[in-house]
Design a protein around this motif. Structure first.
Motif, PDB file in Angstrom:
ATOM      1  N   GLY A 138       0.794  -1.216   0.000  1.00  0.00           N
ATOM      2  CA  GLY A 138       0.000   0.000   0.000  1.00  0.00           C
ATOM      3  C   GLY A 138       0.825   1.263   0.000  1.00  0.00           C
ATOM      4  N   ASP A 139       2.109   1.156   0.359  1.00  0.00           N
ATOM      5  CA  ASP A 139       2.977   2.331   0.381  1.00  0.00           C
ATOM      6  C   ASP A 139       3.263   2.822  -1.038  1.00  0.00           C
ATOM      7  OD1 ASP A 139       3.090   2.248   3.091  1.00  0.00           O
ATOM      8  OD2 ASP A 139       5.150   1.484   3.215  1.00  0.00           O
ATOM      9  N   LEU A 140       3.444   4.134  -1.159  1.00  0.00           N
ATOM     10  CA  LEU A 140       3.908   4.727  -2.405  1.00  0.00           C
ATOM     11  C   LEU A 140       5.429   4.748  -2.408  1.00  0.00           C
ATOM     12  CD1 LEU A 140       1.516   7.817  -2.762  1.00  0.00           C
ATOM     13  CD2 LEU A 140       1.508   5.749  -4.175  1.00  0.00           C
ATOM     14  N   ILE A 141       6.018   4.493  -3.557  1.00  0.00           N
ATOM     15  CA  ILE A 141       7.467   4.511  -3.676  1.00  0.00           C
ATOM     16  C   ILE A 141       7.839   4.818  -5.114  1.00  0.00           C
ATOM     17  CG2 ILE A 141       7.574   2.011  -4.099  1.00  0.00           C
ATOM     18  CD1 ILE A 141      10.287   2.025  -2.604  1.00  0.00           C
ATOM     19  N   ASP A 142       8.862   5.628  -5.284  1.00  0.00           N
ATOM     20  CA  ASP A 142       9.308   5.938  -6.639  1.00  0.00           C
ATOM     21  C   ASP A 142      10.657   5.297  -6.901  1.00  0.00           C
ATOM     22  OD1 ASP A 142      10.869   7.536  -5.047  1.00  0.00           O
ATOM     23  OD2 ASP A 142      10.704   9.314  -6.287  1.00  0.00           O
ATOM     24  N   ASP A 180       5.743   1.633 -24.897  1.00  0.00           N
ATOM     25  CA  ASP A 180       5.108   2.819 -25.475  1.00  0.00           C
ATOM     26  C   ASP A 180       4.795   3.855 -24.410  1.00  0.00           C
ATOM     27  OD1 ASP A 180       5.155   1.558 -27.955  1.00  0.00           O
ATOM     28  OD2 ASP A 180       3.163   0.657 -27.657  1.00  0.00           O
ATOM     29  N   LEU A 181       4.789   3.416 -23.138  1.00  0.00           N
ATOM     30  CA  LEU A 181       4.449   4.311 -22.031  1.00  0.00           C
ATOM     31  C   LEU A 181       5.686   4.748 -21.255  1.00  0.00           C
ATOM     32  CD1 LEU A 181       2.291   5.611 -20.119  1.00  0.00           C
ATOM     33  CD2 LEU A 181       2.378   3.462 -18.812  1.00  0.00           C
ATOM     34  N   LEU A 182       6.603   3.824 -21.027  1.00  0.00           N
ATOM     35  CA  LEU A 182       7.761   4.094 -20.179  1.00  0.00           C
ATOM     36  C   LEU A 182       9.058   4.092 -20.982  1.00  0.00           C
ATOM     37  CD1 LEU A 182       6.788   1.775 -17.185  1.00  0.00           C
ATOM     38  CD2 LEU A 182       6.508   4.258 -17.320  1.00  0.00           C
ATOM     39  N   GLN A 183      10.065   4.717 -20.412  1.00  0.00           N
ATOM     40  CA  GLN A 183      11.397   4.743 -21.006  1.00  0.00           C
ATOM     41  C   GLN A 183      12.418   4.298 -19.972  1.00  0.00           C
ATOM     42  OE1 GLN A 183      12.059   8.735 -22.375  1.00  0.00           O
ATOM     43  NE2 GLN A 183      10.767   8.509 -24.191  1.00  0.00           N
ATOM     44  N   LEU A 184      13.499   3.709 -20.426  1.00  0.00           N
ATOM     45  CA  LEU A 184      14.578   3.315 -19.521  1.00  0.00           C
ATOM     46  C   LEU A 184      15.125   4.543 -18.804  1.00  0.00           C
ATOM     47  CD1 LEU A 184      16.562   0.689 -21.641  1.00  0.00           C
ATOM     48  CD2 LEU A 184      15.007   0.254 -19.734  1.00  0.00           C
ATOM     49  N   ASN A 185      15.454   4.377 -17.530  1.00  0.00           N
ATOM     50  CA  ASN A 185      16.020   5.426 -16.676  1.00  0.00           C
ATOM     51  C   ASN A 185      14.998   6.498 -16.294  1.00  0.00           C
ATOM     52  OD1 ASN A 185      18.644   4.236 -16.747  1.00  0.00           O
ATOM     53  ND2 ASN A 185      18.971   5.180 -18.757  1.00  0.00           N
ATOM     54  N   GLU A 186      13.751   6.285 -16.654  1.00  0.00           N
ATOM     55  CA  GLU A 186      12.696   7.212 -16.243  1.00  0.00           C
ATOM     56  C   GLU A 186      12.310   6.926 -14.795  1.00  0.00           C
ATOM     57  OE1 GLU A 186       8.022   8.273 -17.397  1.00  0.00           O
ATOM     58  OE2 GLU A 186       9.177   6.833 -18.588  1.00  0.00           O
ATOM     59  N   ARG A 187      12.097   7.996 -14.023  1.00  0.00           N
ATOM     60  CA  ARG A 187      11.655   7.828 -12.626  1.00  0.00           C
ATOM     61  C   ARG A 187      10.132   7.843 -12.593  1.00  0.00           C
ATOM     62  NH1 ARG A 187      13.637   7.776  -7.503  1.00  0.00           N
ATOM     63  NH2 ARG A 187      15.757   7.958  -8.333  1.00  0.00           N
ATOM     64  N   VAL A 188       9.560   6.856 -11.918  1.00  0.00           N
ATOM     65  CA  VAL A 188       8.110   6.716 -11.874  1.00  0.00           C
ATOM     66  C   VAL A 188       7.644   6.516 -10.431  1.00  0.00           C
ATOM     67  CG1 VAL A 188       7.932   5.775 -14.204  1.00  0.00           C
ATOM     68  CG2 VAL A 188       8.252   4.221 -12.266  1.00  0.00           C
ATOM     69  N   LEU A 189       6.396   6.882 -10.188  1.00  0.00           N
ATOM     70  CA  LEU A 189       5.773   6.688  -8.883  1.00  0.00           C
ATOM     71  C   LEU A 189       4.890   5.451  -8.950  1.00  0.00           C
ATOM     72  CD1 LEU A 189       5.188   7.781  -6.003  1.00  0.00           C
ATOM     73  CD2 LEU A 189       3.241   9.015  -7.011  1.00  0.00           C
ATOM     74  N   THR A 190       5.023   4.578  -7.968  1.00  0.00           N
ATOM     75  CA  THR A 190       4.242   3.339  -7.955  1.00  0.00           C
ATOM     76  C   THR A 190       3.682   3.084  -6.554  1.00  0.00           C
ATOM     77  OG1 THR A 190       6.126   1.923  -7.350  1.00  0.00           O
ATOM     78  CG2 THR A 190       5.768   2.341  -9.711  1.00  0.00           C
ATOM     79  N   ARG A 191       2.757   2.135  -6.489  1.00  0.00           N
ATOM     80  CA  ARG A 191       2.244   1.672  -5.206  1.00  0.00           C
ATOM     81  C   ARG A 191       2.612   0.201  -5.041  1.00  0.00           C
ATOM     82  NH1 ARG A 191      -1.143   4.041  -1.905  1.00  0.00           N
ATOM     83  NH2 ARG A 191      -1.964   5.436  -3.520  1.00  0.00           N
ATOM     84  N   ILE A 192       3.072  -0.158  -3.860  1.00  0.00           N
ATOM     85  CA  ILE A 192       3.454  -1.543  -3.597  1.00  0.00           C
ATOM     86  C   ILE A 192       2.207  -2.401  -3.424  1.00  0.00           C
ATOM     87  CG2 ILE A 192       4.694  -3.090  -2.035  1.00  0.00           C
ATOM     88  CD1 ILE A 192       6.435  -0.681  -1.251  1.00  0.00           C
ATOM     89  N   VAL A 193       2.115  -3.479  -4.186  1.00  0.00           N
ATOM     90  CA  VAL A 193       0.956  -4.373  -4.080  1.00  0.00           C
ATOM     91  C   VAL A 193       1.327  -5.729  -3.478  1.00  0.00           C
ATOM     92  CG1 VAL A 193      -0.303  -3.248  -5.947  1.00  0.00           C
ATOM     93  CG2 VAL A 193       1.248  -5.147  -6.478  1.00  0.00           C
ATOM     94  N   LEU A 204       4.368  -4.129  -8.090  1.00  0.00           N
ATOM     95  CA  LEU A 204       4.101  -2.695  -8.115  1.00  0.00           C
ATOM     96  C   LEU A 204       2.909  -2.381  -9.012  1.00  0.00           C
ATOM     97  CD1 LEU A 204       7.792  -1.563  -8.655  1.00  0.00           C
ATOM     98  CD2 LEU A 204       6.570  -1.624  -6.476  1.00  0.00           C
ATOM     99  N   SER A 205       2.339  -1.209  -8.797  1.00  0.00           N
ATOM    100  CA  SER A 205       1.209  -0.776  -9.614  1.00  0.00           C
ATOM    101  C   SER A 205       1.313   0.717  -9.898  1.00  0.00           C
ATOM    102  CB  SER A 205      -0.120  -1.064  -8.904  1.00  0.00           C
ATOM    103  OG  SER A 205      -1.200  -0.529  -9.640  1.00  0.00           O
ATOM    104  N   MET A 206       1.015   1.076 -11.127  1.00  0.00           N
ATOM    105  CA  MET A 206       0.900   2.486 -11.483  1.00  0.00           C
ATOM    106  C   MET A 206      -0.566   2.923 -11.502  1.00  0.00           C
ATOM    107  SD  MET A 206       3.747   2.937 -14.523  1.00  0.00           S
ATOM    108  CE  MET A 206       3.407   4.694 -14.704  1.00  0.00           C
ATOM    109  N   ARG A 207      -1.435   2.007 -11.892  1.00  0.00           N
ATOM    110  CA  ARG A 207      -2.846   2.386 -12.021  1.00  0.00           C
ATOM    111  C   ARG A 207      -3.518   2.577 -10.659  1.00  0.00           C
ATOM    112  NH1 ARG A 207      -6.691  -1.610 -11.425  1.00  0.00           N
ATOM    113  NH2 ARG A 207      -5.976  -3.777 -11.308  1.00  0.00           N
ATOM    114  N   ARG A 208      -2.880   2.073  -9.583  1.00  0.00           N
ATOM    115  CA  ARG A 208      -3.451   2.261  -8.248  1.00  0.00           C
ATOM    116  C   ARG A 208      -2.937   3.527  -7.563  1.00  0.00           C
ATOM    117  NH1 ARG A 208      -4.115  -3.862  -5.707  1.00  0.00           N
ATOM    118  NH2 ARG A 208      -3.983  -4.983  -7.695  1.00  0.00           N
ATOM    119  N   VAL A 209      -2.151   4.306  -8.297  1.00  0.00           N
ATOM    120  CA  VAL A 209      -1.711   5.602  -7.786  1.00  0.00           C
ATOM    121  C   VAL A 209      -2.760   6.633  -8.177  1.00  0.00           C
ATOM    122  CG1 VAL A 209       0.058   7.386  -7.887  1.00  0.00           C
ATOM    123  CG2 VAL A 209       0.712   4.958  -7.990  1.00  0.00           C
TER     124      VAL A 209
END
Length: 230
Positions: A138-142, A180-193, A204-209
């Motif tokens: 449930g925690d957010l982590i990038d 098509d959505l992400l790129q290497l070395n890109e920083r993203v925010l996710t939620r731990i599932v 991890l999940s992006m759609r639950r952020v």
């Protein structure tokens, strides 16, 4: 001769207990003189005194693609590449250098076959256990995207571990492949599932952020990137 092999593969090399051939990893003829027999007896005696879990110091005498050979006393043991560090490395030279001193743990002994397997990572903090102690579902982590596949993307965190954003946990608006959505070395925010330290897996999940959470995170990232006022 002392025979050492990897703890996970059936690769075997033979080494004299002393002599320059330990550095090249080449097979050396047995010394039939009394001195050679004395060394062999000393090696067998030292082998019998070793115990699994014992911590020893030695010298790195050779690096090969699957590990490093360590001299300690009159014995030579193998430190497999998977036991050098908790993280993936392409070659032992990424962490070790020939002639360097090293502290390792004995993780396997075969007295009959005269095989000794060593580990360096067992003496290092386990980043997976540390992560599980610090974070919860449930925690957010990038983190930074390190690999993109058809089934998702892997993200590395500052703690040194990686998690997977499965394609099913990508944003609902995504069409096509993860690349098509992400790129290497890109920083993203996710939620731990999910967190499975024993299996070394983090889901991890992006759609639950939530949108508000992502907007706040993006603002914080922009603030961090601004130059400090003089």
């Amino acid at each position: 001769m002392i025979v050492v092999n990897t703890p996970t593969k059936s690769q075997t090399r033979r080494f004299c207990t002393t002599g320059p051939d330990n550095r090249t990893g080449s097979q050396s003829p047995t010394n039939h003189h009394v001195g050679g027999q004395s060394i062999r007896r000393a090696a067998e005696k030292q082998l019998e005194t070793l115990a699994i879990g014992q911590v020893i110091s030695g010298q790195i005498v050779n690096l090969v693609k699957y590990g490093a050979f360590i001299n300690f006393g009159v014995l030579t043991g193998l430190l497999h590449i998977s036991e050098i560090t908790w993280h993936h490395i392409d070659h032992p030279s990424a962490k070790l250098t020939v002639d360097g001193e090293i502290e390792v743990m004995v993780i396997d002994i075969d007295v009959e076959r005269k095989r000794v397997s060593l580990s360096r990572k067992q003496l290092l903090p386990d980043p997976w256990e540390q992560f599980a102690a610090e974070y919860t579902v449930g925690d957010l982590i990038d983190g930074v995207v390190t690999s993109i596949t058809d089934f998702g993307a892997f993200v590395r965190f500052d703690a040194g571990v990686e998690g997977l954003i499965h394609v099913s946990e990508m944003p609902l608006y995504m069409s096509g492949k993860p690349g098509d959505l992400l790129q290497l070395n890109e920083r993203v925010l996710t939620r731990i599932v999910s967190i499975q330290p024993e299996q070394q897996r983090i889901g991890l999940s992006m759609r639950r952020v939530a949108a508000a959470e992502e907007i706040k995170w993006l603002a914080e990232q922009r603030h961090k990137s601004l130059p400090l006022a003089e």
